[in-house]
Write a protein that holds these residues in place. Sequence first.
Motif, PDB file in Angstrom:
ATOM      1  N   LEU A 158       0.828  -1.205   0.000  1.00 29.73           N
ATOM      2  CA  LEU A 158       0.000   0.000   0.000  1.00 29.73           C
ATOM      3  C   LEU A 158       0.865   1.259   0.000  1.00 29.73           C
ATOM      4  CD1 LEU A 158      -2.794  -1.032   2.544  1.00 29.73           C
ATOM      5  CD2 LEU A 158      -3.063  -0.697   0.071  1.00 29.73           C
ATOM      6  N   VAL A 159       2.008   1.201   0.688  1.00 27.22           N
ATOM      7  CA  VAL A 159       2.918   2.344   0.719  1.00 27.22           C
ATOM      8  C   VAL A 159       3.670   2.448  -0.609  1.00 27.22           C
ATOM      9  CG1 VAL A 159       4.877   3.422   1.908  1.00 27.22           C
ATOM     10  CG2 VAL A 159       3.141   2.199   3.222  1.00 27.22           C
ATOM     11  N   GLU A 160       4.044   1.303  -1.169  1.00 25.19           N
ATOM     12  CA  GLU A 160       4.760   1.301  -2.447  1.00 25.19           C
ATOM     13  C   GLU A 160       3.935   1.928  -3.569  1.00 25.19           C
ATOM     14  OE1 GLU A 160       7.762  -2.580  -2.125  1.00 25.19           O
ATOM     15  OE2 GLU A 160       5.727  -2.826  -2.910  1.00 25.19           O
ATOM     16  N   ASN A 161       2.639   1.644  -3.580  1.00 22.68           N
ATOM     17  CA  ASN A 161       1.805   2.189  -4.659  1.00 22.68           C
ATOM     18  C   ASN A 161       1.127   3.503  -4.283  1.00 22.68           C
ATOM     19  OD1 ASN A 161      -0.521   1.543  -3.150  1.00 22.68           O
ATOM     20  ND2 ASN A 161      -0.740  -0.453  -4.156  1.00 22.68           N
ATOM     21  N   ASP A 162       1.546   4.080  -3.162  1.00 20.84           N
ATOM     22  CA  ASP A 162       1.069   5.401  -2.729  1.00 20.84           C
ATOM     23  C   ASP A 162      -0.399   5.424  -2.302  1.00 20.84           C
ATOM     24  OD1 ASP A 162       3.176   7.054  -2.511  1.00 20.84           O
ATOM     25  OD2 ASP A 162       2.720   8.314  -4.234  1.00 20.84           O
ATOM     26  N   THR A 163      -0.998   4.248  -2.087  1.00 18.82           N
ATOM     27  CA  THR A 163      -2.346   4.233  -1.513  1.00 18.82           C
ATOM     28  C   THR A 163      -2.275   4.807  -0.103  1.00 18.82           C
ATOM     29  OG1 THR A 163      -2.942   2.285  -2.814  1.00 18.82           O
ATOM     30  CG2 THR A 163      -4.305   2.767  -0.891  1.00 18.82           C
ATOM     31  N   ILE A 164      -1.211   4.420   0.613  1.00 15.57           N
ATOM     32  CA  ILE A 164      -0.849   5.083   1.862  1.00 15.57           C
ATOM     33  C   ILE A 164       0.447   5.823   1.560  1.00 15.57           C
ATOM     34  CG2 ILE A 164      -0.154   4.816   4.274  1.00 15.57           C
ATOM     35  CD1 ILE A 164      -1.830   2.316   4.422  1.00 15.57           C
ATOM     36  N   ARG A 165       0.404   7.127   1.626  1.00 15.64           N
ATOM     37  CA  ARG A 165       1.526   7.952   1.172  1.00 15.64           C
ATOM     38  C   ARG A 165       2.558   8.165   2.264  1.00 15.64           C
ATOM     39  NH1 ARG A 165       0.750  14.218  -0.853  1.00 15.64           N
ATOM     40  NH2 ARG A 165       2.972  14.686  -1.252  1.00 15.64           N
ATOM     41  N   TYR A 166       3.802   7.898   1.930  1.00 20.19           N
ATOM     42  CA  TYR A 166       4.903   8.188   2.847  1.00 20.19           C
ATOM     43  C   TYR A 166       5.235   9.671   2.748  1.00 20.19           C
ATOM     44  CZ  TYR A 166       9.684   8.517   4.640  1.00 20.19           C
ATOM     45  OH  TYR A 166      10.805   8.889   5.332  1.00 20.19           O
ATOM     46  N   ILE A 167       5.154  10.412   3.877  1.00 14.23           N
ATOM     47  CA  ILE A 167       5.365  11.860   3.835  1.00 14.23           C
ATOM     48  C   ILE A 167       6.558  12.299   4.682  1.00 14.23           C
ATOM     49  CG2 ILE A 167       2.944  12.333   3.328  1.00 14.23           C
ATOM     50  CD1 ILE A 167       2.684  13.263   6.292  1.00 14.23           C
ATOM     51  N   GLY A 168       7.510  11.403   4.892  1.00 17.99           N
ATOM     52  CA  GLY A 168       8.698  11.758   5.657  1.00 17.99           C
ATOM     53  C   GLY A 168       8.667  11.186   7.061  1.00 17.99           C
ATOM     54  N   LYS A 169       9.823  11.205   7.706  1.00 18.42           N
ATOM     55  CA  LYS A 169       9.932  10.695   9.066  1.00 18.42           C
ATOM     56  C   LYS A 169       9.029  11.476  10.025  1.00 18.42           C
ATOM     57  CE  LYS A 169      13.112   7.557   8.284  1.00 18.42           C
ATOM     58  NZ  LYS A 169      12.814   6.107   8.454  1.00 18.42           N
ATOM     59  N   TYR A 170       8.695  10.848  11.134  1.00 17.63           N
ATOM     60  CA  TYR A 170       7.775  11.472  12.097  1.00 17.63           C
ATOM     61  C   TYR A 170       8.280  12.828  12.568  1.00 17.63           C
ATOM     62  CZ  TYR A 170      10.853  10.568  16.087  1.00 17.63           C
ATOM     63  OH  TYR A 170      11.896  10.588  16.966  1.00 17.63           O
ATOM     64  N   ARG A 171       9.601  12.983  12.625  1.00 21.71           N
ATOM     65  CA  ARG A 171      10.166  14.236  13.135  1.00 21.71           C
ATOM     66  C   ARG A 171      10.252  15.334  12.075  1.00 21.71           C
ATOM     67  NH1 ARG A 171      14.090  10.323  13.183  1.00 21.71           N
ATOM     68  NH2 ARG A 171      15.806  10.562  11.671  1.00 21.71           N
ATOM     69  N   ALA A 172       9.921  14.989  10.817  1.00 22.80           N
ATOM     70  CA  ALA A 172       9.961  15.997   9.748  1.00 22.80           C
ATOM     71  C   ALA A 172       8.930  15.666   8.671  1.00 22.80           C
ATOM     72  CB  ALA A 172      11.361  16.069   9.140  1.00 22.80           C
ATOM     73  N   PRO A 173       7.646  15.644   9.025  1.00 22.97           N
ATOM     74  CA  PRO A 173       6.622  15.296   8.037  1.00 22.97           C
ATOM     75  C   PRO A 173       6.385  16.442   7.040  1.00 22.97           C
ATOM     76  CG  PRO A 173       5.577  15.990  10.064  1.00 22.97           C
ATOM     77  CD  PRO A 173       7.057  15.960  10.342  1.00 22.97           C
ATOM     78  N   ASP A 174       5.784  16.101   5.931  1.00 21.19           N
ATOM     79  CA  ASP A 174       5.423  17.090   4.916  1.00 21.19           C
ATOM     80  C   ASP A 174       4.109  17.745   5.353  1.00 21.19           C
ATOM     81  OD1 ASP A 174       4.514  18.481   2.698  1.00 21.19           O
ATOM     82  OD2 ASP A 174       5.192  16.972   1.256  1.00 21.19           O
ATOM     83  N   TYR A 175       4.197  18.919   5.959  1.00 21.50           N
ATOM     84  CA  TYR A 175       3.011  19.593   6.487  1.00 21.50           C
ATOM     85  C   TYR A 175       2.037  19.981   5.374  1.00 21.50           C
ATOM     86  CZ  TYR A 175       5.866  19.981  10.708  1.00 21.50           C
ATOM     87  OH  TYR A 175       6.648  19.706  11.805  1.00 21.50           O
ATOM     88  N   GLU A 176       2.570  20.328   4.224  1.00 20.40           N
ATOM     89  CA  GLU A 176       1.708  20.697   3.104  1.00 20.40           C
ATOM     90  C   GLU A 176       0.862  19.503   2.667  1.00 20.40           C
ATOM     91  OE1 GLU A 176       2.069  22.586  -1.407  1.00 20.40           O
ATOM     92  OE2 GLU A 176       3.784  22.648  -0.037  1.00 20.40           O
ATOM     93  N   ALA A 177       1.482  18.321   2.703  1.00 18.37           N
ATOM     94  CA  ALA A 177       0.739  17.106   2.344  1.00 18.37           C
ATOM     95  C   ALA A 177      -0.392  16.848   3.340  1.00 18.37           C
ATOM     96  CB  ALA A 177       1.692  15.908   2.302  1.00 18.37           C
ATOM     97  N   LEU A 178      -0.139  17.116   4.605  1.00 20.07           N
ATOM     98  CA  LEU A 178      -1.174  16.934   5.621  1.00 20.07           C
ATOM     99  C   LEU A 178      -2.375  17.832   5.343  1.00 20.07           C
ATOM    100  CD1 LEU A 178       1.027  16.752   8.863  1.00 20.07           C
ATOM    101  CD2 LEU A 178      -0.216  14.875   7.804  1.00 20.07           C
TER     102      LEU A 178
END
Length: 404
Positions: A158-178
Amino acid sequence: MMQGYCYTWAVSLHSLISFMKKNRIITAIITLTLVFALAGCSGDSADSAGSEWEGHLTGSMELKYADQFHVDYYEDGISVVTVEDGLRYLVTEDADNLPEWLPEDEINDMTVIKAPVHSVYNAASSAMDLIDAAGGLDSVVMTSTQAGDWGIDKIKKLVENDTIRYIGKYRAPDYEALLEGDVDLAIESTMIYHSPQVKEVIEELGIPVLVERSSYESNPLGRLEWIRLYGLLFGKDDEAQAFFDEAVAKVEGVDTDTIAQAPSVAFFSVNSNGSVVVRKPGDYVTKMIETAGGTYALDGITSEEDNALSTMNMQMEAFYDKAVDADILIYNSTIEGGLEEMSDLTALSDKFNDFAAVKSGNVWCTDASTFQRTTGAADMIVEMNKIFAGAADDSGMEYFHKLK
């Protein structure tokens, strides 16, 4: 104001006692005054979600094993979740129209979560398996664990196909994506307390943050019982309860009477520095060993490190002294990777050649995904029981394999 009043009474107590000894009449007066004053302090300190809206309480979630969270149910579909770290969450279907009986100061002290949640950023990897088992995985849209770090194939894909999107480590997430993902809940592990500014920023974006503590449960079934909290949040109460009940039934069905004498078991791994990483006595893994009919070979060890981790490091010599006579060794593949051959273990240290379990060939290794598969606690206990009873081989084993 009342708290300051109570404090004044406390710090003046020593001088009051000296004075009271000199005058019995005044002593009686002061005693009565203290009784009323302290009664006022007691009543005020106990005033939380109790007196003002106690009459709206309809019940509580009856937990069998978990002690790191508590849920109270109120009228109008309101639930209040209290987590052991002191944080409270108000769960409701309509966060914009809260009932008038809810005190405003209480609401301000809680994180409001609109449930069921539909767009979740999950930064707590151990929660993913619980959410999946509860039937809420479709609502998880982002994660802080990249595909290559997932040991659960279903989640990895699911993460590989972006169904669940990886947005960076917990300490530096992509806030714009959120923001773009219209996330309505962020789930964090307690690691977020090492980067508190991240939690603050996410909350400033208007996204409630739940800090989950399932890994702090000392009972493996307590850790699993967090599925019921996720059932509440994802609107999957019945599914979560059914899964939990089935798991409990499996554990209750474990027969330790087939084990003539409880074997001593050491659960460990060896890190790159040559130190041995072991579980602290009393943590949920050691409880699994005991539930399955074994005893923890390292019971009684103490750590000089003052932290909340469930693991600790030992020098090889100290581990040797405690575990050389252990009946069974279980190597934890989660931290440093797995082993396949007995020679893989002895290559880590030639001291392992002296271990009784190595000589008898009773050394096992966990599967790499074991600790991401939180829901597997019951099945792990069942497999441990087979190992301890001498009735296990590699066939049909899902969480452990024997070193050749």
